[in-house]
Design an enzyme around this catalytic site. Structure first.
Site, PDB file in Angstrom:
ATOM      1  N   PHE A   1      69.835  48.740  26.583  1.00  0.00           N
ATOM      2  CA  PHE A   1      70.536  49.733  25.771  1.00  0.00           C
ATOM      3  C   PHE A   1      71.983  49.257  25.560  1.00  0.00           C
ATOM      4  O   PHE A   1      72.618  48.770  26.509  1.00  0.00           O
ATOM      5  CB  PHE A   1      70.520  51.082  26.499  1.00  0.00           C
ATOM      6  CG  PHE A   1      70.973  52.209  25.634  1.00  0.00           C
ATOM      7  CD1 PHE A   1      70.140  52.723  24.654  1.00  0.00           C
ATOM      8  CD2 PHE A   1      72.240  52.747  25.776  1.00  0.00           C
ATOM      9  CE1 PHE A   1      70.561  53.756  23.836  1.00  0.00           C
ATOM     10  CE2 PHE A   1      72.664  53.778  24.957  1.00  0.00           C
ATOM     11  CZ  PHE A   1      71.823  54.285  23.984  1.00  0.00           C
TER      12      PHE A   1
ATOM     13  N   TYR B   1      68.364  64.247  29.843  1.00  0.00           N
ATOM     14  CA  TYR B   1      68.037  64.973  28.602  1.00  0.00           C
ATOM     15  C   TYR B   1      66.769  64.484  27.915  1.00  0.00           C
ATOM     16  O   TYR B   1      66.341  65.067  26.932  1.00  0.00           O
ATOM     17  CB  TYR B   1      69.211  64.931  27.605  1.00  0.00           C
ATOM     18  CG  TYR B   1      69.906  63.589  27.451  1.00  0.00           C
ATOM     19  CD1 TYR B   1      69.291  62.536  26.790  1.00  0.00           C
ATOM     20  CD2 TYR B   1      71.176  63.382  27.978  1.00  0.00           C
ATOM     21  CE1 TYR B   1      69.927  61.318  26.643  1.00  0.00           C
ATOM     22  CE2 TYR B   1      71.829  62.169  27.840  1.00  0.00           C
ATOM     23  CZ  TYR B   1      71.190  61.130  27.175  1.00  0.00           C
ATOM     24  OH  TYR B   1      71.828  59.925  27.048  1.00  0.00           O
ATOM     25  N   LYS B   2      66.161  63.411  28.449  1.00  0.00           N
ATOM     26  CA  LYS B   2      64.946  62.891  27.802  1.00  0.00           C
ATOM     27  C   LYS B   2      63.730  63.562  28.455  1.00  0.00           C
ATOM     28  O   LYS B   2      63.479  64.728  28.251  1.00  0.00           O
ATOM     29  CB  LYS B   2      64.904  61.375  27.897  1.00  0.00           C
ATOM     30  CG  LYS B   2      66.113  60.676  27.240  1.00  0.00           C
ATOM     31  CD  LYS B   2      65.983  59.171  27.388  1.00  0.00           C
ATOM     32  CE  LYS B   2      67.261  58.444  26.990  1.00  0.00           C
ATOM     33  NZ  LYS B   2      67.527  58.479  25.561  1.00  0.00           N
TER      34      LYS B   2
ATOM     35  N   ASP C   1      68.517  51.020  35.170  1.00  0.00           N
ATOM     36  CA  ASP C   1      68.729  52.141  34.268  1.00  0.00           C
ATOM     37  C   ASP C   1      67.348  52.771  34.029  1.00  0.00           C
ATOM     38  O   ASP C   1      66.481  52.170  33.395  1.00  0.00           O
ATOM     39  CB  ASP C   1      69.343  51.626  32.954  1.00  0.00           C
ATOM     40  CG  ASP C   1      69.589  52.737  31.947  1.00  0.00           C
ATOM     41  OD1 ASP C   1      69.022  53.844  32.125  1.00  0.00           O
ATOM     42  OD2 ASP C   1      70.312  52.505  30.971  1.00  0.00           O
TER      43      ASP C   1
ATOM     44  N   ARG D   1      59.163  55.012  17.100  1.00  0.00           N
ATOM     45  CA  ARG D   1      58.788  55.265  18.495  1.00  0.00           C
ATOM     46  C   ARG D   1      58.055  56.609  18.583  1.00  0.00           C
ATOM     47  O   ARG D   1      58.486  57.596  17.986  1.00  0.00           O
ATOM     48  CB  ARG D   1      60.019  55.308  19.391  1.00  0.00           C
ATOM     49  CG  ARG D   1      60.837  54.041  19.374  1.00  0.00           C
ATOM     50  CD  ARG D   1      61.985  54.103  20.382  1.00  0.00           C
ATOM     51  NE  ARG D   1      62.863  55.241  20.175  1.00  0.00           N
ATOM     52  CZ  ARG D   1      63.902  55.546  20.952  1.00  0.00           C
ATOM     53  NH1 ARG D   1      64.158  54.807  22.016  1.00  0.00           N
ATOM     54  NH2 ARG D   1      64.665  56.579  20.698  1.00  0.00           N
TER      55      ARG D   1
HETATM   56  C1  LIG Z   1      68.400  53.363  28.356  1.00  0.00           C
HETATM   57  C2  LIG Z   1      69.633  54.147  28.121  1.00  0.00           C
HETATM   58  N1  LIG Z   1      70.717  53.920  28.873  1.00  0.00           N
HETATM   59  C3  LIG Z   1      71.868  54.598  28.702  1.00  0.00           C
HETATM   60  C4  LIG Z   1      71.970  55.561  27.731  1.00  0.00           C
HETATM   61  C5  LIG Z   1      73.286  56.262  27.535  1.00  0.00           C
HETATM   62  O1  LIG Z   1      73.304  57.436  28.235  1.00  0.00           O
HETATM   63  P1  LIG Z   1      74.616  58.380  28.248  1.00  0.00           P
HETATM   64  O2  LIG Z   1      74.813  58.809  26.853  1.00  0.00           O
HETATM   65  O3  LIG Z   1      74.209  59.484  29.202  1.00  0.00           O
HETATM   66  O4  LIG Z   1      75.743  57.595  28.783  1.00  0.00           O
HETATM   67  C6  LIG Z   1      70.872  55.867  26.924  1.00  0.00           C
HETATM   68  C7  LIG Z   1      70.973  56.898  25.880  1.00  0.00           C
HETATM   69  O5  LIG Z   1      70.072  57.193  25.145  1.00  0.00           O
HETATM   70  C8  LIG Z   1      69.681  55.130  27.117  1.00  0.00           C
HETATM   71  O6  LIG Z   1      68.606  55.349  26.350  1.00  0.00           O
END
Ligand SMILES: Cc1ncc(COP(=O)(O)O)c(C=O)c1O
Length: 435
Positions: free
Chosen positions: A133, A243-244, A218, A390
């Site tokens: 990400f 939140y997912k 992560d 997706r």
């Molecule tokens: C794999 C992954 N890591 C990190 C994040 C970022 O998260 P945050 O906005 O809580 O920092 C996301 C956001 O969708 C994500 O999908």
């Protein structure tokens, strides 16, 4: 309506599986989208659990409205970060004292990376995986610049792993082994946000240990749906969002995990008064709180935190083992339907079948038009450039028949007329910022 003549056996099979599904009753515990929409973006924002409505009403009316500042003591606001960590523990498979619910995923990853770099000054290589990400790459870049300004040189190794069907991809193994006593720390997504590729946690952690490397995982696209089993699989450091698949609501606070044997040796690079041993002594000198609480920073967002208790509880009640078993079965079912009905229309499954999470990523040259044509048929999926959509499975509310229905509507949406109509509509409409 699903055309049962086209789907024959799969249609009957789905009805049968829904009837026998022990998780099926939990679907009614969510506010489902109206008008028969099929919702496949629970990997972006999970649906609202009904119990959350009452929890938030109570937090606003009784706690804030009724207690005002006394809420910090009477309503247990101060310790929520730790209590929620305890609720998350069985979902992640970590110890009760190894989890803290706080801040955003990005901030938590930054804190863990900084803490390890500070505690282990010989660690000079950061491993990043190309499909990570973007936030993870950005925070590594920021940390590298900050360290460089203080004279410490870090290097980043960017690797590609997704196509290898082995438990520890060779580029990762090589990078972790390092050269000349180099010591690495890898920042890896357990499930890749774009393709849905899933690392073998146990094997990678074992290889890291043998190589003297560390891994910060992560878990954003895994937590709440994949059985992480952190302790059993040797996870030392991890972060994830709420939140997912955890259905904690838009912008819900994230979490971090540190294995017990590491906690006391790490200090939080984002120090704040809430992580102090005696926050209300208001001393200028910093002394970390005992245990994982030292990774707190500032005041927690109480109202957002209140939405997490019913959400985590729902997942804990279903049991992560049962959730992952259903997700895996549904993924296989959906991918075989795609192979049979959508592959002849030019759709390719972009998730490596040997290592998938809970979302199925599909590739089509007209993915953007296809997504819009699906939306016109009341199917919500998301588009990732240049050619991917997706489809996320959330076993707490995705039915087996929904997957047959998806493929049915996806076939219609791929007709030349549907794609042309979607393209024409797109030219006239404007997209929002969030896609
Ligand atoms: C794999 C992954 N890591 C990190 C994040 C970022 O998260 P945050 O906005 O809580 O920092 C996301 C956001 O969708 C994500 O999908």
């Amino acid at each position: 309506m699903v055309d049962s003549s086209t789907f024959g056996r799969a249609h009957a099979d789905a009805i049968d599986r829904d009837a026998q599904d022990p998780l099926a009753p939990l679907r009614e515990r969510f506010v489902l989208p109206g008008d028969g929409r099929l919702y496949f973006v629970g990997n972006s924002l999970g649906l609202l659990p009904r119990a959350t409505i009452d929890a938030l009403r109570c937090a606003v009316e009784q706690e804030w409205g009724g207690h005002a500042i006394d809420g910090w003591n009477r309503s247990g606001w101060w310790d929520m970060a730790l209590r929620l960590g305890g609720l998350l523990a069985p979902i992640v498979g970590a110890g009760q004292d190894e989890l803290l619910v706080t801040d955003s995923t990005t901030l938590n990853a930054y804190k863990l990376l900084g803490a390890v770099l500070q505690a282990e000054p010989r660690r000079d290589t950061i491993i990043l995986e190309r499909s990570n990400f973007p936030s993870n790459a950005h925070l590594v870049e920021g940390m590298t610049e900050l360290m460089a300004s203080a004279g410490r040189r870090l290097r980043t190794r960017l690797i590609d792993v997704e196509q290898e069907a082995v438990p520890v991809p060779s580029q990762l193994a090589e990078a972790m082994a390092g050269e000349d006593g180099e010591r690495a720390i890898a920042l890896l997504s357990h499930v890749a946000f774009r393709s849905g590729f899933r690392f073998d946690l146990a094997a990678v952690n074992r290889a890291a240990r043998e190589a003297g490397s560390r891994v910060i995982w992560d878990f954003s696209h895994a937590v709440g749906v994949v059985e992480i089993d952190a302790r059993r699989h040797g996870v030392e450091l991890g972060v994830g969002c709420s939140y997912k698949y955890l259905n904690g609501g838009p912008g819900a606070p994230a979490w971090l995990m540190i294995a017990t044997h590491l906690i006391e040796g790490l200090s939080n690079p984002l120090r704040g008064w809430v992580g102090h041993r005696r926050p209300f002594a208001m001393e200028l000198g910093y002394e970390p709180a005992p245990g994982i609480a030292r990774f707190r920073c500032g005041t927690c967002p109480v109202l957002s935190m209140r939405a997490l208790e019913p959400a985590y509880s729902l997942t804990a009640e279903a049991g992560i083992g049962a959730i992952w078993e259903k997700a895996s079965g549904q993924w296989d079912f959906a991918s075989s339907l795609v192979a049979e009905h959508l592959a002849p229309l030019g759709v390719e499954v972009a998730t490596p079948p040997h290592r998938h999470g809970a979302h199925l990523t599909l590739r089509h040259p007209r993915a953007m038009d296809w997504k819009r044509a699906l939306a016109a048929r009341r199917v919500v999926v998301d588009f990732r450039p240049p050619d991917l959509i997706r489809v996320a499975i959330q076993p707490l509310n995705t039915r087996w028949i929904d997957l047959v229905d998806f493929v049915n509507r996806a076939m219609e949406a791929l007709s030349p007329e549907a794609l042309a109509e979607a393209k024409a509509e797109a030219a006239a409409a404007s997209e929002g910022i969030v896609t």
